[in-house]
Enzyme design. Structure first.
Site, mmCIF file in Angstrom:
data_model
loop_
_atom_site.group_PDB
_atom_site.id
_atom_site.type_symbol
_atom_site.label_atom_id
_atom_site.label_comp_id
_atom_site.label_asym_id
_atom_site.label_seq_id
_atom_site.Cartn_x
_atom_site.Cartn_y
_atom_site.Cartn_z
ATOM 1 N N SER A 121 -66.715 19.645 55.283
ATOM 2 C CA SER A 121 -67.789 20.449 54.707
ATOM 3 C C SER A 121 -68.217 19.874 53.354
ATOM 4 O O SER A 121 -68.717 18.751 53.292
ATOM 5 C CB SER A 121 -67.330 21.908 54.620
ATOM 6 N N ASP A 171 -72.784 25.335 64.766
ATOM 7 C CA ASP A 171 -72.467 25.479 63.350
ATOM 8 C C ASP A 171 -73.571 26.286 62.657
ATOM 9 O O ASP A 171 -74.732 25.871 62.641
ATOM 10 C CB ASP A 171 -72.354 24.087 62.711
ATOM 11 N N HIS A 202 -68.356 25.992 62.381
ATOM 12 C CA HIS A 202 -68.124 25.202 61.176
ATOM 13 C C HIS A 202 -66.647 24.903 60.929
ATOM 14 O O HIS A 202 -66.327 23.963 60.192
ATOM 15 C CB HIS A 202 -68.719 25.944 59.969
#
Length: 221
Positions: A121, A171, A202
């Site tokens: 991320s 996501d 995610h």
């Protein structure tokens, strides 16, 4: 065994971090990489240690904590809103991270030319920024749920870099188009890019770990 000794290098001490030296690889001719572990928003220097151990048992692990705080949550660079990055801060923090990696290699005596980032991320985004703006710092990268950090004015020469990108088709944070654009940027820069799409969101899944480990094994086979 972990090491977090005080050092004089400003570049090193500006990041709270963990370093775990490589273990001897008995009967192996391959040199284990140093995995640069870069956590997501709200993570810390301990978050990805177990992931690093799963991806390449015995590899050295270098895991810094992001220096930016967003409502008390550590990050590696500022954002103005969800998916909207403070590009000036991103460039500043990318340079800081590059200097940190170089200082860590000198201090902990690992091969600076054999560093592979493992970013999730926010960590994946600054790893991508390192690739696009500081070629040579990373031999390669595993990017889990990345976005385009910025559009470079001039493409870097990434012909020596290998990158694994894993993204989720469902996501809610990273649009598919963002990941595809990053993949194209990396390929246009000459990087060898492997991609994997999961039918998930995610969070990091067992599938991500399995596929990233297989990819990393091919790089060091």
């Amino acid at each position: 065994m972990s090491t977090n000794e005080p050092v004089t290098s400003r570049s090193l001490t500006q990041f709270v971090h963990r370093f775990i030296p490589a273990e001897a690889q008995e009967g192996s001719q391959k040199q284990a990489p140093t995995l640069l572990l870069l956590h997501g928003t709200g993570g810390n220097e301990d978050d990805l240690l177990s992931l690093g151990g799963m991806l390449f048992p015995g590899a050295a692990l270098l895991s810094p904590r992001g220096n930016v705080s967003e409502n008390g949550m550590p990050r590696f660079f500022r954002r103005l809103a969800e998916g909207v990055f403070d590009v000036a801060d991103l460039h500043k923090r990318t340079q800081e991270l590059a200097d940190f990696v170089s200082a860590a290699a000198e201090t902990y005596h690992f091969d600076a030319s054999n560093v592979v980032a493992v970013g999730y991320s926010n960590g994946a985004n600054i790893a991508a920024s390192l690739l696009l703006s500081k070629p040579g710092i990373l031999r390669g990268a595993i990017l889990l749920r990345p976005m385009v950090p910025f559009i470079p004015d001039q493409l870097a020469d990434l012909s020596a870099a290998s990158v694994f990108v894993s993204a989720g088709r469902m996501d809610p944070i990273v649009p598919t188009a963002q990941t595809e654009q990053l993949i194209q940027l990396l390929k246009q820069s000459g990087a060898s890019v492997a991609t994997h799409w999961i039918n998930g969101g995610h969070g990091i899944s067992h599938e991500d770990v399995r596929e990233a480990r297989l990819w990393l094994n091919t790089i060091y086979s």
